[in-house]
Design a protein around this motif. Structure first.
Motif, PDB file in Angstrom:
ATOM      1  N   ALA A 251      22.626  38.518  69.089  1.00 16.04           N
ATOM      2  CA  ALA A 251      22.462  38.538  67.639  1.00 16.04           C
ATOM      3  C   ALA A 251      22.969  39.868  67.101  1.00 16.04           C
ATOM      4  O   ALA A 251      22.913  40.893  67.787  1.00 16.04           O
ATOM      5  N   ALA A 252      23.476  39.839  65.876  1.00 18.74           N
ATOM      6  CA  ALA A 252      23.976  41.047  65.227  1.00 18.74           C
ATOM      7  C   ALA A 252      23.846  40.885  63.726  1.00 18.74           C
ATOM      8  O   ALA A 252      23.792  39.762  63.196  1.00 18.74           O
ATOM      9  N   GLU A 253      23.784  42.018  63.040  1.00 19.29           N
ATOM     10  CA  GLU A 253      23.777  42.053  61.582  1.00 19.29           C
ATOM     11  C   GLU A 253      24.909  42.963  61.126  1.00 19.29           C
ATOM     12  O   GLU A 253      24.948  44.141  61.487  1.00 19.29           O
ATOM     13  N   LEU A 254      25.817  42.400  60.347  1.00 18.81           N
ATOM     14  CA  LEU A 254      27.000  43.114  59.874  1.00 18.81           C
ATOM     15  C   LEU A 254      26.796  43.501  58.411  1.00 18.81           C
ATOM     16  O   LEU A 254      26.661  42.626  57.550  1.00 18.81           O
ATOM     17  N   GLN A 255      26.744  44.797  58.141  1.00 14.96           N
ATOM     18  CA  GLN A 255      26.550  45.294  56.782  1.00 14.96           C
ATOM     19  C   GLN A 255      27.892  45.618  56.157  1.00 14.96           C
ATOM     20  O   GLN A 255      28.661  46.428  56.688  1.00 14.96           O
ATOM     21  N   HIS A 256      28.183  44.989  55.016  1.00 13.74           N
ATOM     22  CA  HIS A 256      29.472  45.143  54.355  1.00 13.74           C
ATOM     23  C   HIS A 256      29.482  46.390  53.464  1.00 13.74           C
ATOM     24  O   HIS A 256      28.441  46.968  53.154  1.00 13.74           O
ATOM     25  N   ARG A 257      30.684  46.770  53.052  1.00 13.97           N
ATOM     26  CA  ARG A 257      30.856  47.919  52.163  1.00 13.97           C
ATOM     27  C   ARG A 257      31.580  47.528  50.872  1.00 13.97           C
ATOM     28  O   ARG A 257      32.346  48.296  50.300  1.00 13.97           O
ATOM     29  N   GLY A 258      31.307  46.310  50.394  1.00 17.03           N
ATOM     30  CA  GLY A 258      31.957  45.827  49.184  1.00 17.03           C
ATOM     31  C   GLY A 258      31.633  46.673  47.965  1.00 17.03           C
ATOM     32  O   GLY A 258      32.508  46.944  47.129  1.00 17.03           O
ATOM     33  N   GLN A 259      30.374  47.114  47.847  1.00 16.58           N
ATOM     34  CA  GLN A 259      29.993  47.915  46.701  1.00 16.58           C
ATOM     35  C   GLN A 259      30.700  49.270  46.722  1.00 16.58           C
ATOM     36  O   GLN A 259      31.097  49.792  45.675  1.00 16.58           O
ATOM     37  N   GLN A 260      30.876  49.851  47.906  1.00 18.46           N
ATOM     38  CA  GLN A 260      31.593  51.121  48.008  1.00 18.46           C
ATOM     39  C   GLN A 260      33.051  50.957  47.601  1.00 18.46           C
ATOM     40  O   GLN A 260      33.636  51.838  46.948  1.00 18.46           O
ATOM     41  N   ILE A 261      33.660  49.838  47.982  1.00 19.73           N
ATOM     42  CA  ILE A 261      35.049  49.577  47.598  1.00 19.73           C
ATOM     43  C   ILE A 261      35.159  49.446  46.082  1.00 19.73           C
ATOM     44  O   ILE A 261      36.070  49.999  45.449  1.00 19.73           O
ATOM     45  N   LYS A 262      34.216  48.738  45.481  1.00 16.26           N
ATOM     46  CA  LYS A 262      34.230  48.581  44.029  1.00 16.26           C
ATOM     47  C   LYS A 262      34.092  49.926  43.329  1.00 16.26           C
ATOM     48  O   LYS A 262      34.808  50.220  42.362  1.00 16.26           O
ATOM     49  N   GLU A 263      33.195  50.778  43.810  1.00 12.81           N
ATOM     50  CA  GLU A 263      33.001  52.088  43.181  1.00 12.81           C
ATOM     51  C   GLU A 263      34.223  52.977  43.377  1.00 12.81           C
ATOM     52  O   GLU A 263      34.589  53.741  42.464  1.00 12.81           O
ATOM     53  N   ALA A 264      34.872  52.897  44.530  1.00 10.03           N
ATOM     54  CA  ALA A 264      36.071  53.702  44.761  1.00 10.03           C
ATOM     55  C   ALA A 264      37.212  53.268  43.844  1.00 10.03           C
ATOM     56  O   ALA A 264      37.930  54.103  43.273  1.00 10.03           O
ATOM     57  N   LEU A 265      37.393  51.966  43.666  1.00  9.33           N
ATOM     58  CA  LEU A 265      38.438  51.475  42.766  1.00  9.33           C
ATOM     59  C   LEU A 265      38.127  51.846  41.319  1.00  9.33           C
ATOM     60  O   LEU A 265      39.021  52.171  40.534  1.00  9.33           O
ATOM     61  N   LEU A 266      36.844  51.786  40.953  1.00  7.01           N
ATOM     62  CA  LEU A 266      36.453  52.169  39.597  1.00  7.01           C
ATOM     63  C   LEU A 266      36.730  53.655  39.345  1.00  7.01           C
ATOM     64  O   LEU A 266      37.236  54.034  38.280  1.00  7.01           O
ATOM     65  N   SER A 267      36.419  54.489  40.326  1.00  7.32           N
ATOM     66  CA  SER A 267      36.675  55.917  40.188  1.00  7.32           C
ATOM     67  C   SER A 267      38.172  56.194  40.052  1.00  7.32           C
ATOM     68  O   SER A 267      38.595  57.003  39.211  1.00  7.32           O
ATOM     69  N   ARG A 268      38.989  55.526  40.848  1.00  3.17           N
ATOM     70  CA  ARG A 268      40.429  55.721  40.769  1.00  3.17           C
ATOM     71  C   ARG A 268      40.970  55.273  39.417  1.00  3.17           C
ATOM     72  O   ARG A 268      41.810  55.951  38.813  1.00  3.17           O
ATOM     73  N   ARG A 269      40.466  54.171  38.919  1.00  2.35           N
ATOM     74  CA  ARG A 269      40.917  53.683  37.619  1.00  2.35           C
ATOM     75  C   ARG A 269      40.541  54.655  36.499  1.00  2.35           C
ATOM     76  O   ARG A 269      41.335  54.916  35.583  1.00  2.35           O
ATOM     77  N   GLN A 270      39.332  55.211  36.581  1.00  2.00           N
ATOM     78  CA  GLN A 270      38.909  56.159  35.555  1.00  2.00           C
ATOM     79  C   GLN A 270      39.752  57.430  35.578  1.00  2.00           C
ATOM     80  O   GLN A 270      40.114  57.969  34.521  1.00  2.00           O
ATOM     81  N   LEU A 271      40.076  57.922  36.780  1.00  4.14           N
ATOM     82  CA  LEU A 271      40.899  59.123  36.870  1.00  4.14           C
ATOM     83  C   LEU A 271      42.297  58.877  36.305  1.00  4.14           C
ATOM     84  O   LEU A 271      42.847  59.711  35.581  1.00  4.14           O
ATOM     85  N   ARG A 272      42.881  57.742  36.636  1.00  8.17           N
ATOM     86  CA  ARG A 272      44.223  57.433  36.129  1.00  8.17           C
ATOM     87  C   ARG A 272      44.208  57.263  34.612  1.00  8.17           C
ATOM     88  O   ARG A 272      45.116  57.725  33.913  1.00  8.17           O
ATOM     89  N   ARG A 273      43.195  56.606  34.098  1.00  3.94           N
ATOM     90  CA  ARG A 273      43.129  56.401  32.649  1.00  3.94           C
ATOM     91  C   ARG A 273      42.954  57.728  31.921  1.00  3.94           C
ATOM     92  O   ARG A 273      43.535  57.943  30.853  1.00  3.94           O
ATOM     93  N   SER A 274      42.147  58.619  32.481  1.00  7.81           N
ATOM     94  CA  SER A 274      41.956  59.921  31.832  1.00  7.81           C
ATOM     95  C   SER A 274      43.253  60.723  31.834  1.00  7.81           C
ATOM     96  O   SER A 274      43.548  61.447  30.870  1.00  7.81           O
ATOM     97  N   ARG A 275      44.053  60.608  32.880  1.00  2.48           N
ATOM     98  CA  ARG A 275      45.326  61.327  32.919  1.00  2.48           C
ATOM     99  C   ARG A 275      46.288  60.778  31.860  1.00  2.48           C
ATOM    100  O   ARG A 275      47.018  61.526  31.215  1.00  2.48           O
ATOM    101  N   ARG A 276      46.292  59.460  31.678  1.00  6.03           N
ATOM    102  CA  ARG A 276      47.189  58.880  30.669  1.00  6.03           C
ATOM    103  C   ARG A 276      46.778  59.318  29.259  1.00  6.03           C
ATOM    104  O   ARG A 276      47.625  59.559  28.403  1.00  6.03           O
ATOM    105  N   ASN A 277      45.467  59.394  29.042  1.00  7.45           N
ATOM    106  CA  ASN A 277      44.992  59.761  27.713  1.00  7.45           C
ATOM    107  C   ASN A 277      45.124  61.255  27.431  1.00  7.45           C
ATOM    108  O   ASN A 277      44.823  61.707  26.329  1.00  7.45           O
ATOM    109  N   ARG A 278      45.543  62.032  28.421  1.00  6.81           N
ATOM    110  CA  ARG A 278      45.669  63.464  28.245  1.00  6.81           C
ATOM    111  C   ARG A 278      47.004  63.853  27.592  1.00  6.81           C
ATOM    112  O   ARG A 278      47.263  65.027  27.355  1.00  6.81           O
TER     113      ARG A 278
END
Length: 423
Positions: free
Chosen positions: A79-106
């Motif tokens: 038996a095994a339990e596999l813990q996913h990192r989907g929430q971390q991926i979502k937060e990383a993509l959100l952070s990247r999007r925010q950084l890129r958007r802030s650079r465009r608005n600068r």
């Protein structure tokens, strides 16, 4: 009661897993060597001409944790339990999007707006959801290389057991039957984390509570329901929620905010279940499916406690079951690091260089190591995942604590980096 040990012959042909005692005897006699530490696998030093009994690989996909079990006859041997990192991926993509958007608005540069120039292929899933499918398929292929898997069972959907028992049922008889409110209660338990929404009590009997009392115009909709312990339910009575929680404004704001939010876990599972099913079918093995209601019925009938890996053991048709393990392998998806060429500050400006060199002193971040420190302030034995530095001073993350400043001289590798942490 530990997991059975995977066995390969000298040609890496998977054989029937053996008990830990048998594996120890083979290793001591020099007839086998350690092939892999997680999951623990031994390889024989000779070829074996045998046709092992096919095993059944059972899967209970979840949004955060997926249960995995191997069944031999009516015995659960791994038996095994596999813990996913989907929430971390979502937060990383959100952070990247925010950084890129802030650079465009600068207004540092001009780029014309782009519209309708990107298309998504059929069956596209969000990266955080696609990760769940890809990670689980990685482990399905891995178990097929380590054990003679002959069939796969997946928990796919949740059916209405009342309708299955009596296909002719309808009308008031269906609405007020034996399972009236069953799905609603299970939904609320998952949404509110099986805790009292008012006091946070756990492991106590919970009751369905109307946030806006029915006597004051409240409805029976799920958006007006929560879970509360008996004392909180009685204390609130038919009073207004704002009066009841007037001394706890933070609890009130959290409750009103959570009432409006959907059950994200259910959405993730529903969105990925068919993609996973089609990927499993592509393996060429026979795939059978079970329902959530069937899983719960089997677990209660067999008098097993609630756990991800025990739910997995009860997926599909189960007449009898004997669990031969009580220590499931815990697998945590950690990823393979970042591809950023430089680090940025909170405003998106580069402030540090990222070295391309990944191996330091023969180790790489993500390796599982054991360290026996014999001098200094950190004397002791440590087992965990290592974080490497060019200076040779490493950090080791064990199952309970992170220890900093361990010299590479004390470290011994036991499992090379593969994107996962184990316990």
């Amino acid at each position: 009661m530990s997991n059975h040990i995977f066995v390969l012959d000298t040609n890496r042909k998977p054989l029937t897993p053996c008990k830990p005692g048998v594996a120890r005897s083979l290793l001591k006699a020099g007839k086998a060597s350690v092939f892999r530490r997680y999951p623990f696998t031994i390889i024989l030093n000779k070829e074996v001409d045998a046709n092992p009994e096919p095993l059944e690989l059972k899967l209970d996909p979840g949004s955060k944790v997926t249960g995995i079990a191997l069944k031999q006859g009516n015995h659960i041997i791994f038996a095994a339990e596999l813990q996913h990192r989907g929430q971390q991926i979502k937060e990383a993509l959100l952070s990247r999007r925010q950084l890129r958007r802030s650079r465009r608005n600068r207004k540092t540069r001009y780029r014309p707006a782009r519209f309708l120039n990107r298309t998504r292929p059929e069956g596209w899933l969000a990266p955080s959801w696609q990760h769940r499918v890809d990670t689980l398929m990685t482990w399905v292929h891995r178990f097929r290389r380590l054990a003679p898997v002959g069939r796969i069972t997946q928990e796919l959907v949740r059916f209405d057991l009342q309708l299955m028992e009596n296909p002719e049922i309808s009308g008031v008889e269906y609405q007020q039957g034996e399972l009236q409110g069953y799905e609603v209660r299970e939904y609320l338990l998952e949404k509110w984390g099986r805790t009292c929404a008012y006091c946070g009590a756990q492991n106590v009997p919970l009751e369905v509570e109307h946030i806006q009392p029915r006597s004051k115009g409240g409805s029976d909709r799920v958006s007006n329901l929560t879970m509360a312990c008996h004392s909180c339910n009685q204390a609130k009575g038919n009073g207004d929620i704002r009066d009841f929680l007037s001394s706890q404004p933070d609890v009130l704001s959290r409750l009103l905010r959570q009432v409006k939010s959907p059950l994200k876990d259910a959405a993730a599972v529903n969105s990925t279940r068919w993609a996973l099913f089609n990927a499993l079918k592509a393996t060429g093995l026979p795939v059978t499916t079970g329902t959530g209601g069937q899983t719960k019925f089997n677990r209660l009938r067999l008098n097993l406690p609630k756990a991800h890996w025990l739910d997995t053991a009860c997926v599909g048709p189960v007449e009898s079951l004997e669990v031969l393990t009580s220590k499931p392998l815990l697998i945590l998806a950690k990823g393979h690091g970042t591809r950023q060429m430089c680090g940025t500050n909170k405003y998106g400006f580069p402030n540090r260089h990222r070295s391309r060199r990944q191996i330091h002193k023969g180790f790489q971040t993500g390796d599982m190591v054991t360290a026996l420190v014999t001098a200094g302030k950190k004397i002791g034995s440590y087992l965990g995942r290592v974080l490497c530095r060019a200076s040779g001073s490493f950090d080791i993350t064990t199952a309970s604590v992170r220890v900093a400043g361990i010299s590479h001289k004390y470290c011994q590798p036991i499992h090379r980096k593969d994107g996962y942490a184990y316990a």
